[in-house]
Design a protein around this motif. Structure first.
Motif: not given
Length: 436
Positions: A263-269, A324-327, A333-348
């Motif tokens: 579920t998490a993977a296909y929502i992400t993709m 990692c997924g929760l963070v 939600h809080l900073a989608p553009a400003a921290g985009a690279w960090a969130w992409a890494l954590l969700l990866g």
């Protein structure tokens, strides 16, 4: 259940250059010779086939995620219909994946995987030009059918050909899968631009990679059909005489874990590029961010299975990935553009629950037939469970006008994922539980 690769396969025949040969007894003093062990070329070809097959198990999905907005506009899809489109992969995996063990027993695993790669090729060739949403969905389903049967049979093939290297070969397979996933996400938009800007060209080009994956499985399938009856029998997936998989609590825990991580993977993709684009991130950068999320699975998909097979309990890995997924969701939600690279890494990192789930399939069953049944049950039931997630995200996004509610749903699902993952990581086997 021992945690090492070698002991996790204790009921399997010793490794040779391929599947263990099956001998036959003859009259006293005149034994019937055992079939010759498979040649080294067959083992090398299986490795190549596994890697190429794994490379093709996600581009049909992530290439569409990178161009979802263009496909929606081109086909006139609403947000709800686009959510349905992102739910098609798990639906096909659930419906068609359960057929894989029966097909493998009838035709041989190599032949089924070969047919699966051919189905992926045909589906990717047809879907951009099928005309209309219905045709697009039907062609996508054809490609996803090929992916579904290959998904289920990869752990079976790994166990039969490499019984003493389950962790490392699962890692190689998972790493190739992550590489194909991230490559499709990263280069689909630039490649579309290079080909003239039409989304149809950007999608159809991935059929070439799928066609290449057919080639190594052709001689392997022919080899299964051309050997002696005893060798053919060894190449097929044999089911245990009595294994009621639904009696196993571990099988259910693994199925739910598989479903929640899917579920998490296909929502992400399916939706992460749109989340970033709605936050003001350019389309090419949003595709690159998805690629970063997917590419995290390349090294980690090789490391995590090897680490998991050496631990008595895989629960700590499950919890670490879930946190990692929760963070990552909180950051989106809080900073989608400003921290985009960090969130992409954590969700990866969080998405690496998938190679862990594949490893657990091999560790929670002792026999090849047990792995086949557990793989089919966990993946089919799991993908069935994951179907509502992407669709619900699309509905919430369309009716709430933002990403607050969808992200809250994604974060909430991480809690039960960690709980059932801990249960699935306990040191036991489905054969023991089903026999009670």
């Amino acid at each position: 259940m021992a945690s090492k690769d070698t002991t996790s396969m204790r009921d399997t025949a010793p490794a040779t250059d391929g599947p263990p040969p099956v001998g036959e007894a003859g009259p006293p003093g005149h034994p019937v010779p055992r079939p010759p062990a498979p040649r080294a070329w067959a083992t090398r070809l299986v490795v190549v086939g596994i890697v190429l097959a794994a490379l093709n198990l996600r581009p049909a999905i992530t290439s569409l995620g990178a161009l979802l907005e263009e496909v929606r506009d081109g086909l006139g899809m609403s947000g709800s219909v686009a959510g349905l489109l992102t739910s098609v992969p798990p639906l096909c995996f659930a419906v068609f994946g359960v057929m894989a063990p029966r097909l493998a027993r009838r035709f041989g695993a190599a032949a089924v995987v070969c047919a699966g790669m051919a189905a992926i090729t045909a589906g990717l060739l047809i879907r951009p030009y099928a005309g209309g949403t219905a045709g697009f969905l039907a062609a996508s389903a054809l490609a996803l059918m090929g992916i579904a049967v290959s998904n289920v049979l990869m752990p079976v093939i790994v166990k039969r050909w490499f019984p003493d290297r389950v962790g490392s070969m699962t890692g190689l397979y998972s790493m190739a899968l992550a590489l194909g996933t991230s490559a499709a996400a990263a280069v689909t938009v630039p490649m579309t631009d290079a080909l003239g800007g039409g989304w149809r060209s950007g999608l159809v080009v991935w059929a070439g990679l799928a066609a290449a994956a057919v080639l190594p499985w052709l001689p392997l399938a022919a080899r299964e059909r051309g050997t002696t009856p005893a060798a053919q029998a060894s190449a097929r997936v044999e089911a245990p005489a009595v294994l009621r998989i639904t009696r196993s609590p571990t099988a259910w825990a693994l199925a739910v874990f598989f479903g929640l991580q899917a579920t998490a993977a296909y929502i992400t993709m399916g939706w992460m590029p749109q989340i970033f684009r709605d936050a003001g991130v350019p389309a090419s950068t949003a595709g690159l961010l998805l690629a970063v999320t997917m590419v995290m699975g390349v090294p980690l998909a090789f490391v995590i299975p090897r680490v998991a097979t050496r631990l008595p309990h895989q629960g700590p890995i499950v919890v670490a990935l879930g946190l990692c997924g929760l963070v990552g969701y909180a950051g989106l939600h809080l900073a989608p553009a400003a921290g985009a690279w960090a969130w992409a890494l954590l969700l990866g990192v969080s998405n690496c629950a998938f190679p862990l789930a594949l490893t657990l399939v091999g560790m929670r069953a002792r026999t090849g037939g047990g792995v086949a049944q557990l793989s089919a049950f966990a993946q089919s039931a799991g993908y069935l469970l994951s179907i509502p997630g992407p669709l619900l995200v699309g509905v919430l996004y369309q009716h709430s006008g933002g990403w607050g509610l969808p992200l809250a749903l994604m974060a909430a699902l991480m809690i039960p994922q960690m709980a059932v993952g801990v249960l699935a990581g306990r040191d036991r086997t489905v054969e023991d539980e089903a026999a009670r």
